[in-house]
Every structure is written in structure tokens, then in C-alpha cells.
Design a protein around this motif. Structure first.
Motif, PDB file in Angstrom:
ATOM      1  N   VAL A 156       0.851  -1.188   0.000  1.00  0.00           N
ATOM      2  CA  VAL A 156       0.000   0.000   0.000  1.00  0.00           C
ATOM      3  C   VAL A 156       0.887   1.238   0.000  1.00  0.00           C
ATOM      4  CG1 VAL A 156      -1.805   1.305   1.187  1.00  0.00           C
ATOM      5  CG2 VAL A 156      -1.821  -1.203   1.264  1.00  0.00           C
ATOM      6  N   ARG A 157       0.656   2.106  -0.963  1.00  0.00           N
ATOM      7  CA  ARG A 157       1.362   3.390  -1.034  1.00  0.00           C
ATOM      8  C   ARG A 157       0.348   4.518  -0.873  1.00  0.00           C
ATOM      9  NH1 ARG A 157       3.844   3.299  -6.705  1.00  0.00           N
ATOM     10  NH2 ARG A 157       4.541   5.380  -6.092  1.00  0.00           N
ATOM     11  N   VAL A 158       0.793   5.613  -0.300  1.00  0.00           N
ATOM     12  CA  VAL A 158      -0.068   6.780  -0.067  1.00  0.00           C
ATOM     13  C   VAL A 158       0.566   7.993  -0.719  1.00  0.00           C
ATOM     14  CG1 VAL A 158      -1.033   8.327   1.677  1.00  0.00           C
ATOM     15  CG2 VAL A 158      -1.002   5.857   2.085  1.00  0.00           C
ATOM     16  N   ILE A 159      -0.200   8.674  -1.597  1.00  0.00           N
ATOM     17  CA  ILE A 159       0.307   9.867  -2.266  1.00  0.00           C
ATOM     18  C   ILE A 159      -0.764  10.956  -2.256  1.00  0.00           C
ATOM     19  CG2 ILE A 159       1.799   8.481  -3.779  1.00  0.00           C
ATOM     20  CD1 ILE A 159      -0.139   9.112  -6.080  1.00  0.00           C
ATOM     21  N   ARG A 160      -0.360  12.154  -2.637  1.00  0.00           N
ATOM     22  CA  ARG A 160      -1.292  13.266  -2.804  1.00  0.00           C
ATOM     23  C   ARG A 160      -1.650  13.418  -4.281  1.00  0.00           C
ATOM     24  NH1 ARG A 160      -1.510  17.256   1.324  1.00  0.00           N
ATOM     25  NH2 ARG A 160      -0.019  16.903   3.028  1.00  0.00           N
ATOM     26  N   ASN A 161      -2.833  13.937  -4.555  1.00  0.00           N
ATOM     27  CA  ASN A 161      -3.192  14.304  -5.924  1.00  0.00           C
ATOM     28  C   ASN A 161      -2.385  15.537  -6.310  1.00  0.00           C
ATOM     29  OD1 ASN A 161      -4.338  14.917  -8.374  1.00  0.00           O
ATOM     30  ND2 ASN A 161      -6.306  15.569  -7.536  1.00  0.00           N
ATOM     31  N   ALA A 162      -1.484  15.364  -7.277  1.00  0.00           N
ATOM     32  CA  ALA A 162      -0.617  16.461  -7.710  1.00  0.00           C
ATOM     33  C   ALA A 162      -1.126  17.113  -8.988  1.00  0.00           C
ATOM     34  CB  ALA A 162       0.805  15.940  -7.919  1.00  0.00           C
ATOM     35  N   ARG A 163      -2.315  16.707  -9.436  1.00  0.00           N
ATOM     36  CA  ARG A 163      -2.850  17.235 -10.679  1.00  0.00           C
ATOM     37  C   ARG A 163      -4.124  18.025 -10.386  1.00  0.00           C
ATOM     38  NH1 ARG A 163      -0.509  14.571 -15.252  1.00  0.00           N
ATOM     39  NH2 ARG A 163      -2.425  14.885 -16.439  1.00  0.00           N
ATOM     40  N   THR A 164      -5.032  18.119 -11.343  1.00  0.00           N
ATOM     41  CA  THR A 164      -6.267  18.878 -11.161  1.00  0.00           C
ATOM     42  C   THR A 164      -7.060  18.333  -9.979  1.00  0.00           C
ATOM     43  OG1 THR A 164      -6.344  19.163 -13.558  1.00  0.00           O
ATOM     44  CG2 THR A 164      -8.348  19.691 -12.324  1.00  0.00           C
ATOM     45  N   PRO A 165      -7.519  19.183  -9.063  1.00  0.00           N
ATOM     46  CA  PRO A 165      -8.337  18.686  -7.964  1.00  0.00           C
ATOM     47  C   PRO A 165      -9.586  17.970  -8.485  1.00  0.00           C
ATOM     48  CG  PRO A 165      -7.639  20.934  -7.527  1.00  0.00           C
ATOM     49  CD  PRO A 165      -7.263  20.637  -8.954  1.00  0.00           C
ATOM     50  N   GLY A 166      -9.961  16.870  -7.838  1.00  0.00           N
ATOM     51  CA  GLY A 166     -11.131  16.114  -8.276  1.00  0.00           C
ATOM     52  C   GLY A 166     -10.772  14.689  -8.654  1.00  0.00           C
ATOM     53  N   LEU A 167     -11.804  13.923  -9.013  1.00  0.00           N
ATOM     54  CA  LEU A 167     -11.629  12.500  -9.301  1.00  0.00           C
ATOM     55  C   LEU A 167     -10.678  12.249 -10.470  1.00  0.00           C
ATOM     56  CD1 LEU A 167     -15.244  11.084  -8.902  1.00  0.00           C
ATOM     57  CD2 LEU A 167     -13.247  10.476  -7.547  1.00  0.00           C
ATOM     58  N   ALA A 168     -10.841  13.021 -11.554  1.00  0.00           N
ATOM     59  CA  ALA A 168     -10.023  12.774 -12.746  1.00  0.00           C
ATOM     60  C   ALA A 168      -8.540  12.971 -12.433  1.00  0.00           C
ATOM     61  CB  ALA A 168     -10.464  13.691 -13.882  1.00  0.00           C
ATOM     62  N   GLY A 169      -8.211  14.089 -11.814  1.00  0.00           N
ATOM     63  CA  GLY A 169      -6.816  14.353 -11.474  1.00  0.00           C
ATOM     64  C   GLY A 169      -6.265  13.335 -10.499  1.00  0.00           C
ATOM     65  N   ALA A 170      -7.081  12.921  -9.524  1.00  0.00           N
ATOM     66  CA  ALA A 170      -6.626  11.936  -8.539  1.00  0.00           C
ATOM     67  C   ALA A 170      -6.356  10.586  -9.205  1.00  0.00           C
ATOM     68  CB  ALA A 170      -7.667  11.797  -7.431  1.00  0.00           C
ATOM     69  N   ARG A 171      -7.252  10.178 -10.095  1.00  0.00           N
ATOM     70  CA  ARG A 171      -7.023   8.905 -10.791  1.00  0.00           C
ATOM     71  C   ARG A 171      -5.750   8.969 -11.638  1.00  0.00           C
ATOM     72  NH1 ARG A 171     -13.287   8.038 -11.671  1.00  0.00           N
ATOM     73  NH2 ARG A 171     -13.652   6.593  -9.954  1.00  0.00           N
ATOM     74  N   ASN A 172      -5.525  10.096 -12.284  1.00  0.00           N
ATOM     75  CA  ASN A 172      -4.334  10.225 -13.109  1.00  0.00           C
ATOM     76  C   ASN A 172      -3.065  10.281 -12.274  1.00  0.00           C
ATOM     77  OD1 ASN A 172      -5.814  10.151 -15.450  1.00  0.00           O
ATOM     78  ND2 ASN A 172      -5.909  12.363 -15.697  1.00  0.00           N
ATOM     79  N   SER A 173      -3.115  10.958 -11.133  1.00  0.00           N
ATOM     80  CA  SER A 173      -1.946  10.969 -10.239  1.00  0.00           C
ATOM     81  C   SER A 173      -1.579   9.548  -9.845  1.00  0.00           C
ATOM     82  CB  SER A 173      -2.233  11.806  -8.987  1.00  0.00           C
ATOM     83  OG  SER A 173      -2.255  13.188  -9.276  1.00  0.00           O
ATOM     84  N   GLY A 174      -2.583   8.755  -9.497  1.00  0.00           N
ATOM     85  CA  GLY A 174      -2.336   7.372  -9.116  1.00  0.00           C
ATOM     86  C   GLY A 174      -1.838   6.522 -10.259  1.00  0.00           C
ATOM     87  N   THR A 175      -2.415   6.730 -11.448  1.00  0.00           N
ATOM     88  CA  THR A 175      -2.004   5.958 -12.627  1.00  0.00           C
ATOM     89  C   THR A 175      -0.550   6.230 -12.982  1.00  0.00           C
ATOM     90  OG1 THR A 175      -4.259   5.913 -13.512  1.00  0.00           O
ATOM     91  CG2 THR A 175      -2.459   5.589 -15.078  1.00  0.00           C
TER      92      THR A 175
END
Length: 307
Positions: A62-81
Motif C-alpha cells: 500500500v502506497r499513499v500519495i497526494r493528488n498532484a494534478r487537477t483537484p477532483g476525481l479525474a486528477g486523482a485517478r491520473n496521479s495514481g495511474t
């Protein structure tokens, strides 16, 4: 014995600590012999580093990161991807839970079709004490299928995708969609343009619908995002019933937000494309104050349906 591909599971989250832990535990408990990496992406909230302790050994991380892109679901999914290290990338919302056999069945499906890039499965919807299974009676989903029908069975928590398709193929989740609403549908449309989607006819994800859902009551955002979608995909013109479905959703959102004039305008557009589209009549009923929008949604959700 062939080595199983590594899988990264992207879990965007915001202010749902207990549900998030349940989601992560269900992922880690999969009946899958390969390595599973869970990437928890905190969006507009403080990361909880203690989640890393849920991992067990080298095969469950398990890794934990911050969303470094656009706030919201799309940016969060892309940060993780983009942070994911697996050969395959899966999505799971922070209020859903995978059933134990989900991942192994999907990996096997991709292995059996080297040309395929994307596999989904059915869902088990839980709302207000009611549980309903939603499974598509199809093994392959094409772009035309998705233009005609949103197919809400194809929930983002069911997505498993080859990492190469995300980075060098049809691409990441679109971050320009207003409020990230319907980003999963646009993502499906774009993926299906590249290759038909594999669908497994088994409900393998528990999906919770509740009043705390991210888009509950955000009618203006919903209307704006769906109008953006119609403009971005002129292919809807080739599928009048599909275009009417989206226009009817816009009409309902306008009515629910109190914009009676906008609701009437979109209802007329809906009926021009398809006089039998029920969303137009629901929108007119809400605009005319015959019924409340929340009452319509509660009835639909209890049947495992949405507007």
C-alpha cells in the motif's frame, strides 16, 4: 508456471476514512497470486500514512500519495495511474469493495485476449438497505453500444486496464470535464474507440450508493459536464436514442436545480431525438413540481438504477 502480471489499484479518496480502509482491505484480500500494489491518492485532504501498514509482505503493498494534478476525481485517478508500477492498472472508488474473485477473473480474461486492453464486470449495488445485482448480458462492449446506453454496470471500480494503453494508447482520464462528472463515461467512450471492452457477466464489486456520494445534489455541475460531453462527442448524432438519453439527463438536472426554462428547453430537445425517452417526462414532472427530484432518485436507486 507463468508469472502473474503485477497489478496497481488506484484508489482516489477524500474524507471517507472508514470506507476507504474497507475498500483497501478488500483489494488486498483478493484471491490473486500475483503482486498487488494499492495506490491511495488523497484529493484535497491530508494523507493518512498509516494505511501503508495494511500491506502484508512483498505481494501486497500500500502506497499513499497526494493528488498532484487537477483537484477532483479525474486528477486523482491520473496521479495514481502515473505513480503506478504495475503492468495492469485498476480503479476502485473509496466507498466500494471488490469481491474476492474479481481480480483473478479479470486478469485471466485479458490474458486470453492479447488484443484486448480493458476489462469490466458486473456490480452489486447497495442503497438504503436494498441490494441489486447489475450485470450486462454482453461479452464485448463497442463504441456504438456505449453511445446508445451509458451501461452503468460498467462502473469505474470494475475497470482493469493495460498500463501501456493508458500511457501510450487511448490515454489518461480527461481532466477538462467540469467537476470531473461523467469522467468515467468519457473514459469508456475513448477506450472503446481503441478496442472493444471485455465484460465479465459476474457481479464482482459491491458498489455503495448513498447520500454522501460525491455528486449528490450537484445539479449545475452535472448539467455542465453532460453538455460538455455532447459537444466533445459528435458521434452521438449517429445514435438519436443515446443523444436523447444524455439530453434527458441534462433536462432533469436543470429541473432539479430549479431552472425551469432550461429544463423545458432540454426536454424539448430530448423529445425531438426520441419521443419515448422517459427522462424528458421525469424532468417535466420535476419542473412542474409534480414530484421532487430526490424522490425520483430514491426510487431509482432502490432498483439499482440512476437517472
Amino acid at each position: 508456471m507463468t508469472q502473474q502480471p503485477t497489478v496497481s489499484v488506484v484508489v482516489p479518496t477524500r474524507d471517507r476514512p472508514e470506507l476507504l480502509r474497507a475498500a483497501v482491505r478488500a483489494i488486498l484480500a483478493q484471491d490473486y497470486p500475483g503482486l498487488i500494489e494499492v495506490v491511495v491518492v488523497f484529493d484535497q485532504s491530508a494523507p493518512d500514512e498509516s494505511l501503508t501498514e495494511l500491506g502484508s509482505g512483498p505481494a501486497r503493498v500500500v502506497r499513499v500519495i497526494r493528488n498532484a494534478r487537477t483537484p477532483g476525481l479525474a486528477g486523482a485517478r491520473n496521479s495514481g495511474t502515473l505513480a503506478a508500477e504495475g503492468e495492469l492498472v485498476a480503479f476502485c472508488d473509496d466507498d466500494d469493495e471488490w469481491l474476492p474473485a474479481k481480480l483473478a477473473a479479470q486478469v485471466d480474461a485479458l490474458a486470453g485476449d492479447p488484443a484486448a486492453e480493458f476489462v469490466c464486470c458486473g456490480i452489486r449495488v447497495n442503497y438504503d438497505g436494498h441490494t441489486v445485482d447489475r450485470v450486462l448480458d454482453k461479452d464485448r462492449i463497442t463504441l456504438d453500444d456505449l453511445l446508445r446506453d451509458r451501461m452503468t454496470e460498467l462502473h469505474p471500480s470494475t475497470f482493469l486496464i493495460r498500463a501501456t494503453a493508458l500511457r501510450n494508447g487511448f490515454g489518461l482520464v480527461d481532466e477538462e470535464i467540469p467537476g470531473s462528472y461523467a469522467e468515467d463515461y468519457e473514459f469508456l467512450l475513448r477506450a472503446a474507440r481503441s478496442a472493444p471492452l471485455i465484460n465479465l457477466r459476474t457481479p464482482s464489486v459491491l458498489v455503495r450508493w448513498h447520500k454522501r456520494s460525491y455528486f449528490a445534489q450537484r445539479w449545475d455541475t452535472i448539467s455542465e459536464a453532460l453538455q460538455w460531453l455532447l459537444q466533445r462527442y459528435p458521434e452521438f448524432a449517429s445514435q438519436p436514442a443515446g443523444e436523447a438519453r444524455v439530453a434527458g439527463q441534462i433536462a432533469f438536472a436543470q429541473a432539479a436545480s430549479g431552472d425551469r426554462r432550461g429544463a423545458l428547453r432540454w426536454a424539448r430537445r430530448t423529445l425531438r431525438s426520441n419521443p419515448r425517452e422517459p427522462r424528458a417526462y421525469l424532468a417535466l414532472a420535476v419542473a412542474g413540481r409534480v414530484v421532487r427530484a430526490d424522490a425520483v432518485l430514491r426510487t431509482l436507486h432502490k432498483r439499482g438504477r440512476g437517472i
